[in-house]
Design an enzyme around this catalytic site. Sequence first.
Site, PDB file in Angstrom:
ATOM      1  N   HIS A 176      47.122 110.645  34.752  1.00  0.00           N
ATOM      2  CA  HIS A 176      46.538 110.236  36.030  1.00  0.00           C
ATOM      3  C   HIS A 176      45.257 111.024  36.295  1.00  0.00           C
ATOM      4  CE1 HIS A 176      48.888 113.840  37.167  1.00  0.00           C
ATOM      5  NE2 HIS A 176      47.911 114.018  38.048  1.00  0.00           N
ATOM      6  N   LEU A 177      44.508 110.556  37.271  1.00  0.00           N
ATOM      7  CA  LEU A 177      43.285 111.217  37.714  1.00  0.00           C
ATOM      8  C   LEU A 177      43.470 111.584  39.195  1.00  0.00           C
ATOM      9  CD1 LEU A 177      39.679 110.065  36.878  1.00  0.00           C
ATOM     10  CD2 LEU A 177      40.246 110.915  39.139  1.00  0.00           C
ATOM     11  N   SER A 178      43.511 112.874  39.499  1.00  0.00           N
ATOM     12  CA  SER A 178      43.792 113.323  40.860  1.00  0.00           C
ATOM     13  C   SER A 178      42.589 113.126  41.773  1.00  0.00           C
ATOM     14  CB  SER A 178      44.183 114.809  40.854  1.00  0.00           C
ATOM     15  OG  SER A 178      45.383 115.010  40.141  1.00  0.00           O
TER      16      SER A 178
ATOM     17  N   TYR B 178      38.303 119.476  46.483  1.00  0.00           N
ATOM     18  CA  TYR B 178      37.294 120.475  46.131  1.00  0.00           C
ATOM     19  C   TYR B 178      35.889 119.955  46.453  1.00  0.00           C
ATOM     20  CZ  TYR B 178      41.392 121.912  43.487  1.00  0.00           C
ATOM     21  OH  TYR B 178      42.675 122.249  43.129  1.00  0.00           O
TER      22      TYR B 178
ATOM     23  N   PRO C 229      34.176 118.530  42.744  1.00  0.00           N
ATOM     24  CA  PRO C 229      35.316 118.254  41.862  1.00  0.00           C
ATOM     25  C   PRO C 229      34.889 117.876  40.451  1.00  0.00           C
ATOM     26  CG  PRO C 229      34.917 116.391  43.306  1.00  0.00           C
ATOM     27  CD  PRO C 229      33.984 117.480  43.757  1.00  0.00           C
ATOM     28  N   SER C 230      35.716 118.245  39.494  1.00  0.00           N
ATOM     29  CA  SER C 230      35.560 117.808  38.114  1.00  0.00           C
ATOM     30  C   SER C 230      36.668 116.790  37.862  1.00  0.00           C
ATOM     31  CB  SER C 230      35.676 118.994  37.151  1.00  0.00           C
ATOM     32  OG  SER C 230      35.685 118.558  35.807  1.00  0.00           O
ATOM     33  N   PHE C 231      36.350 115.526  38.030  1.00  0.00           N
ATOM     34  CA  PHE C 231      37.366 114.483  37.858  1.00  0.00           C
ATOM     35  C   PHE C 231      37.773 114.422  36.383  1.00  0.00           C
ATOM     36  CE2 PHE C 231      34.836 112.976  41.538  1.00  0.00           C
ATOM     37  CZ  PHE C 231      35.841 113.007  42.493  1.00  0.00           C
ATOM     38  N   HIS C 232      39.055 114.411  36.135  1.00  0.00           N
ATOM     39  CA  HIS C 232      39.526 114.436  34.750  1.00  0.00           C
ATOM     40  C   HIS C 232      40.949 113.892  34.657  1.00  0.00           C
ATOM     41  CE1 HIS C 232      41.149 118.142  36.502  1.00  0.00           C
ATOM     42  NE2 HIS C 232      42.123 118.029  35.602  1.00  0.00           N
TER      43      HIS C 232
ATOM     44  N   SER D 129      44.364 114.926  32.738  1.00  0.00           N
ATOM     45  CA  SER D 129      45.013 115.985  31.972  1.00  0.00           C
ATOM     46  C   SER D 129      45.791 115.369  30.816  1.00  0.00           C
ATOM     47  CB  SER D 129      45.961 116.795  32.868  1.00  0.00           C
ATOM     48  OG  SER D 129      45.230 117.518  33.835  1.00  0.00           O
TER      49      SER D 129
END
Length: 247
Positions: free
Chosen positions: A132-134, A214, A217-220, A222
């Site tokens: 998922h992407l938070s 944030y 943010p650094s969208f990523h 995991s």
Amino acid sequence: MLVGYSSSSEEDGEPGSEARSRNSRRSVEEDEGSRDLPAKKKARTEELDPKTRLPLPGCLLSMFPDDDDETLTEDSSLHGGRIRSFKHERGNWATYVYLPYHPEEEFEELLEELLSTLGAHGPILTQQEEFHLSLSQTVVLRHHWIQPFTQSLQSGLSQCRRFACSAATLKVYCNAERTRTFLGMEVSTGHAQLLDLVRVIDKTMTEFQLDTFYKEPSFHVSLAWCVGDQTEKMKELLQELQVLRCC
């Protein structure tokens, strides 16, 4: 007749005779009234008396411990060594907003190669069960907040349009408590649209006095994780992993 009492002139003339007469009537009425109570009502009255109640067995009392008397403990070994970021409390629900990602077969094959290479030279990672992407931090909701919280999100996000999003760069992340390290893929396309979503979600968070996302943010997504802060070790292997991903 319910009450019998003397009405002689001598008793009427004595000090306190009238009071004694009233007390006598009251006593007789109470005795008569108690005899007139149905048997079931008398039994129910006795049940309500705490002095006549039987104590609960100890096995039942131990099923519902008070928070003040017993602290809830968890065995981290049952969760792969993971540790809670905050204490669990009854009635609290850990919540976050995210975009799910359903991987294709090619993605799973690539991830298997990445983890195999990393495991041969560095820490062994555990693959994510779901991807998922938070879009928010993990926050705590009270149970009665869940429905209005969800409705607020639905209302704010209903006007958002569909857009394309892709990830291309491997990156190492570590949580704020430094208890877990993650290997992720950072978003390269769709960053601006994701920021628009976060602004809408942050409005709901502010409405419920919760932490917003944030600032930068650094969208990523995991891919895998390991216990502890392994940031430096994993960064050393990033270049080799990135070459493998591009191939």
